[in-house]
Design an enzyme around this catalytic site. Structure first.
Site, PDB file in Angstrom:
ATOM      1  N   SER A 108      32.363 -24.027  19.852  1.00 56.73           N
ATOM      2  CA  SER A 108      33.604 -23.321  18.690  1.00 56.73           C
ATOM      3  C   SER A 108      34.791 -23.912  18.880  1.00 56.73           C
ATOM      4  CB  SER A 108      33.407 -21.770  18.741  1.00 56.73           C
ATOM      5  OG  SER A 108      33.780 -21.238  20.209  1.00 56.73           O
TER       6      SER A 108
ATOM      7  N   ASP B  43      39.271 -23.301  26.469  1.00 57.59           N
ATOM      8  CA  ASP B  43      38.493 -24.309  25.578  1.00 57.59           C
ATOM      9  C   ASP B  43      39.333 -24.992  24.717  1.00 57.59           C
ATOM     10  OD1 ASP B  43      37.059 -22.475  27.115  1.00 57.59           O
ATOM     11  OD2 ASP B  43      36.156 -21.575  25.522  1.00 57.59           O
TER      12      ASP B  43
HETATM   13  C1  GLA Z   1      35.188 -18.680  27.225  1.00 61.95           C
HETATM   14  C2  GLA Z   1      36.688 -18.349  26.684  1.00 61.95           C
HETATM   15  C3  GLA Z   1      37.696 -18.864  27.603  1.00 61.95           C
HETATM   16  C4  GLA Z   1      37.586 -18.437  29.042  1.00 61.95           C
HETATM   17  C5  GLA Z   1      36.024 -18.633  29.602  1.00 61.95           C
HETATM   18  C6  GLA Z   1      35.784 -18.171  30.954  1.00 61.95           C
HETATM   19  O1  GLA Z   1      34.904 -20.038  27.229  1.00 61.95           O
HETATM   20  O2  GLA Z   1      36.752 -18.995  25.349  1.00 61.95           O
HETATM   21  O3  GLA Z   1      39.069 -18.602  27.172  1.00 61.95           O
HETATM   22  O4  GLA Z   1      38.182 -17.220  29.370  1.00 61.95           O
HETATM   23  O5  GLA Z   1      35.251 -18.114  28.584  1.00 61.95           O
HETATM   24  O6  GLA Z   1      36.348 -18.607  31.950  1.00 61.95           O
END
Ligand code: GLA
Length: 378
Positions: free
Chosen positions: A125, A169
């Protein structure tokens, strides 16, 4: 990636003149669920992502075709125009978040496709959000800084997709650099590139996808974050970052057992990221691996975001002598990330595949990792 197919489909649907953009998914070596706690993360972009063909259309309507789903969505750019398709909300959200920051954009036609496995914890995403944020910034010459593009993706998750995620991310997808991991301090938002080449030390990095689909939308992900915020508030801090185990023990009686366990994991994880950075500087990949296992079991037992299949994969990795193995990303399914000595690699892959298939009736997917560049125009 399906670049040719995306171009072809664009021509078929809308004609000539599309420009191609791409943004990657990510791995994270260590530092999980630390980003929204103001802590450190250690991600890198990968050679898998989203590619989109886009052309401005001079109207105030957006037409998007999701090639892999064979679905179309069409929507306007006002708040009340939110599309029905969940996947299209990522694109719509990016448009809205750009507009909310005071920029003017108009309609466009687009086709996109991806090769980041969905729900694998590799940030499909974020790759989608970053692709469109980067593209609109480029096509409309908005001059938005890279970090703000990442925030646009993150706000999209918060305001249009129901996930109170951290910044990791989207940050990794936008800032990725081939051959480098990034250590981001999620409190100061300062970051450093770390050259990372496990092969130079005789190791390989590989993901093993359990194919248990994780779904963060409307999930216990937001509950984990809420637990952390409650404990931080009891400690009188903005973030859990910087809290010590002693401080946590001192307030144990004032918080729920569950919140205590969540905070215990996060405080431990903060230290592990720092340990891993120090170990990497020494070329000590065995310590890196040892911390990865600790993260896995912390995420499984204290943070409770693992699942049986992922615990099984981490156990098999240990039996095979793999240096480090852990659940990667938000959890609740997806991949393990494994740091494996070169000479053990083939044996590990064969054993993990065989044992997993015998137990769960299907093979896991093996995904070798190549650390690659972030969002860009092709
Ligand atoms: C998901 C969220 C991130 C982070 C990870 C765990 O990917 O989008 O922001 O919190 O989980 O590290």
């Amino acid at each position: 990636m399906n670049t040719n197919l995306v171009e072809q489909k664009f021509q078929e649907l809308y004609g000539e003149g599309a420009i191609l953009f791409t943004s990657p998914g990510r791995i994270n070596l260590i530092g999980e669920h630390t980003d929204y706690n103001g802590g450190f993360v250690f991600p890198g972009a990968v050679d898998k992502g989203i590619v989109a063909a886009i052309r401005l259309n001079g109207s105030d309507r957006v037409k998007v075709h999701a090639l892999d789903l064979g679905e179309n969505s069409e929507f306007g750019l006002r708040e009340e125009d939110k599309p029905a398709e969940q996947w299209a909300c990522y694109v719509f959200g990016v448009c809205r978040e750009i507009q909310k920051r005071g920029y003017t954009i108009g309609g466009f036609d687009a086709v996109f496709s991806g090769d980041v496995p969905l729900g694998a914890g590799m940030s499909s995403s974020a790759a989608l959000e970053s692709t469109f944020a980067f593209a609109l910034n480029d096509l409309y010459n908005l001059g938005i800084e890279k970090f703000e593009l990442a925030r646009i993706g993150q706000s999209t998750e918060h305001n249009y997709c129901g996930v109170n995620c951290g910044i990791m991310d989207q940050f990794a997808s936008v800032h990725g650099k081939a051959g480098h991991l990034m250590r981001l301090d999620c409190r100061s938002m300062e970051f450093e590139y770390f050259p990372f080449d496990p092969t130079a030390h005789g190791y390989r990095l590989v993901l093993v996808n359990s194919c248990v689909k994780h779904e963060l939308v409307g999930s216990p992900y937001n509950d984990r974050r809420a637990s952390c915020e409650r404990v931080a508030a009891v400690l009188g801090q903005e973030f859990l970052r910087g809290a010590t185990m002693e401080q946590l023990e001192a307030v144990k009686g004032e918080i729920s057992e569950e919140d205590y366990l969540r905070a215990r994991y996060v405080i431990g994880e903060e230290q592990r990221v720092l340990d891993v950075c120090a170990a990497l500087e020494q070329g000590d990949l065995e310590t890196v691996g040892a911390r990865m296992y600790e993260t896995h079991w912390g995420m499984s037992r204290d943070y409770e975001v693992s699942c049986e299949e992922l615990d099984f994969l981490a156990e098999v990795a240990k039996e095979c002598g793999v240096s480090g193995s852990r659940i990667m990303g938000g959890g609740f399914g997806g991949c393990t990330i494994n740091l494996v000595k070169e000479e053990l690699y083939e044996g590990f892959i064969a054993t993990a595949t065989e044992k997993f298939a015998a137990r769960y009736g299907h093979e896991p997917k093996i995904i070798p990792v190549v650390i690659s560049d972030g969002a860009r125009r092709l």
